[in-house]
Design a protein around this motif. Structure first.
Motif, short mmCIF file in Angstrom:
data_model
loop_
_atom_site.label_atom_id
_atom_site.label_comp_id
_atom_site.label_asym_id
_atom_site.label_seq_id
_atom_site.Cartn_x
_atom_site.Cartn_y
_atom_site.Cartn_z
N ASP A 1 11.95 32.27 -10.92
CA ASP A 1 10.65 32.05 -10.28
C ASP A 1 9.69 31.51 -11.33
O ASP A 1 9.03 32.26 -12.06
N TRP A 2 9.60 30.17 -11.41
CA TRP A 2 8.79 29.55 -12.44
C TRP A 2 7.30 29.76 -12.21
O TRP A 2 6.52 29.88 -13.17
N GLU A 3 6.88 29.82 -10.96
CA GLU A 3 5.46 30.04 -10.67
C GLU A 3 5.02 31.42 -11.11
O GLU A 3 3.96 31.60 -11.72
N ALA A 4 5.87 32.43 -10.82
CA ALA A 4 5.53 33.79 -11.24
C ALA A 4 5.55 33.91 -12.75
O ALA A 4 4.73 34.61 -13.35
N ALA B 1 4.83 31.56 -14.90
CA ALA B 1 3.63 30.91 -15.44
C ALA B 1 2.40 31.82 -15.27
O ALA B 1 1.53 31.88 -16.16
N ASN B 2 2.34 32.53 -14.16
CA ASN B 2 1.19 33.42 -13.93
C ASN B 2 1.23 34.64 -14.83
O ASN B 2 0.19 35.09 -15.33
N LYS C 1 0.15 33.69 -18.40
CA LYS C 1 -1.11 32.95 -18.55
C LYS C 1 -2.11 33.76 -19.38
O LYS C 1 -2.27 34.97 -19.18
N GLY D 1 4.01 38.21 -11.38
CA GLY D 1 3.78 37.34 -10.23
C GLY D 1 2.45 37.58 -9.54
O GLY D 1 2.03 36.78 -8.71
N GLY E 1 0.39 34.67 -0.55
CA GLY E 1 1.47 34.53 -1.52
C GLY E 1 2.41 35.72 -1.47
O GLY E 1 2.91 36.09 -0.40
N SER E 2 2.62 36.34 -2.60
CA SER E 2 3.52 37.50 -2.66
C SER E 2 2.86 38.79 -2.22
O SER E 2 3.52 39.81 -2.10
#
Length: 257
Positions: free
Chosen positions: A163-166, A168-169, A172, A207, A230-231
């Motif tokens: 899960d690349w989006e999670a 990155a978050n 961050k 995430g 989202g999640s």
């Protein structure tokens, strides 16, 4: 004809006479034009020049594309999803399977890699044929292709399922904000179990987004708390409408200085 006239006896007819022996010195490089050269300085200079070109190119790449940075490691963040470098992704993916993880973690961490590296070390002793063409060495070629296919597949699986989006978050960097843990809005977050996902410092993780510098209005935050996004599933907030209003205003006012 006298005995021995015109003949040389050296004890063994297979050994040439000393007078006919050639000096044990290498031949001059001029006898092999274009095929060989002196190691020093010709060959070594070329190696240094090639290495210098790659070094300058690598330095230019590091200057043009800065490496990504993440926030300070938090050992208490159990929701953090680590990701190794690309050349270890196939081992990372291997440890996700049931036969190589959990109670069988030693199988994926030691036994399978040990067998692979052991086979690589024994390869020169097993495949000792004089052939150099891959088609004439089916055993070595087959194992090599099998290993490449396995590494390629496991690496692709690791990239595709991550899960690349999670990621990155969760990594961050968020500006630090002085959180007033005695504020009523913070107490509402704690009472509704929001801190388990967004963290005690409200910087997010696993995430879940950070609640600092959201840029959202109180009405938008209330909508997300009710219906989710989202999640985050809907219905997570269990308080009254008045408490939701106070919570939304508190989150909307969390801005970094």
């Amino acid at each position: 004809m006298h005995r021995g006239k015109g003949m040389k006896f050296v004890g063994d007819s297979r050994v040439p006479a000393l007078s006919e022996r050639k000096p044990n010195i290498p031949k001059d490089y001029s006898e092999y034009p274009g095929k060989t050269e002196a190691f020093w300085p010709n060959f070594l200079l070329k190696e240094w020049m090639v290495g210098a070109v790659f070094l300058v190119g690598f330095l230019c790449l590091t200057i043009a594309h800065e490496p990504p940075l993440e926030k300070i490691a938090d050992p208490s963040d159990t929701a953090y999803i680590p990701l190794p470098d690309w050349y270890f992704l196939f081992l990372y993916q291997l440890l996700k399977y049931t036969y190589a993880s959990g109670p069988f973690n030693a199988v994926g961490a030691f036994i399978i890699p040990g067998l692979a590296f052991g086979a690589l070390l024994l390869a020169p002793f097993i495949d000792r044929g004089p052939e150099r063409r891959p088609s004439k060495r089916p055993l070595a070629t087959g194992f090599m292709l099998l290993a490449l296919a396995g590494i390629t597949f496991l690496t692709w699986q690791s990239v595709a399922t991550h899960d690349w989006e999670a990621a990155a978050n969760q990594g961050k960097i968020v500006a630090e904000v002085d959180i007033d843990t005695e504020a009523e809005g913070y107490k509402l977050l704690e009472a509704n179990n929001c801190l388990s996902c967004h963290g005690a410092e409200l910087t997010g993780g696993g995430g879940s987004p950070a609640l600092v510098d959201t840029g959202l209005k109180p009405e938008e935050i209330s909508e997300i708390a009710k219906n989710g996004r989202g999640s985050m599933p809907p219905g997570m907030f269990k308080g009254t409408d008045e408490e939701l209003k106070k919570l939304a205003e508190y989150i909307s006012g969390l801005t970094s200085k």
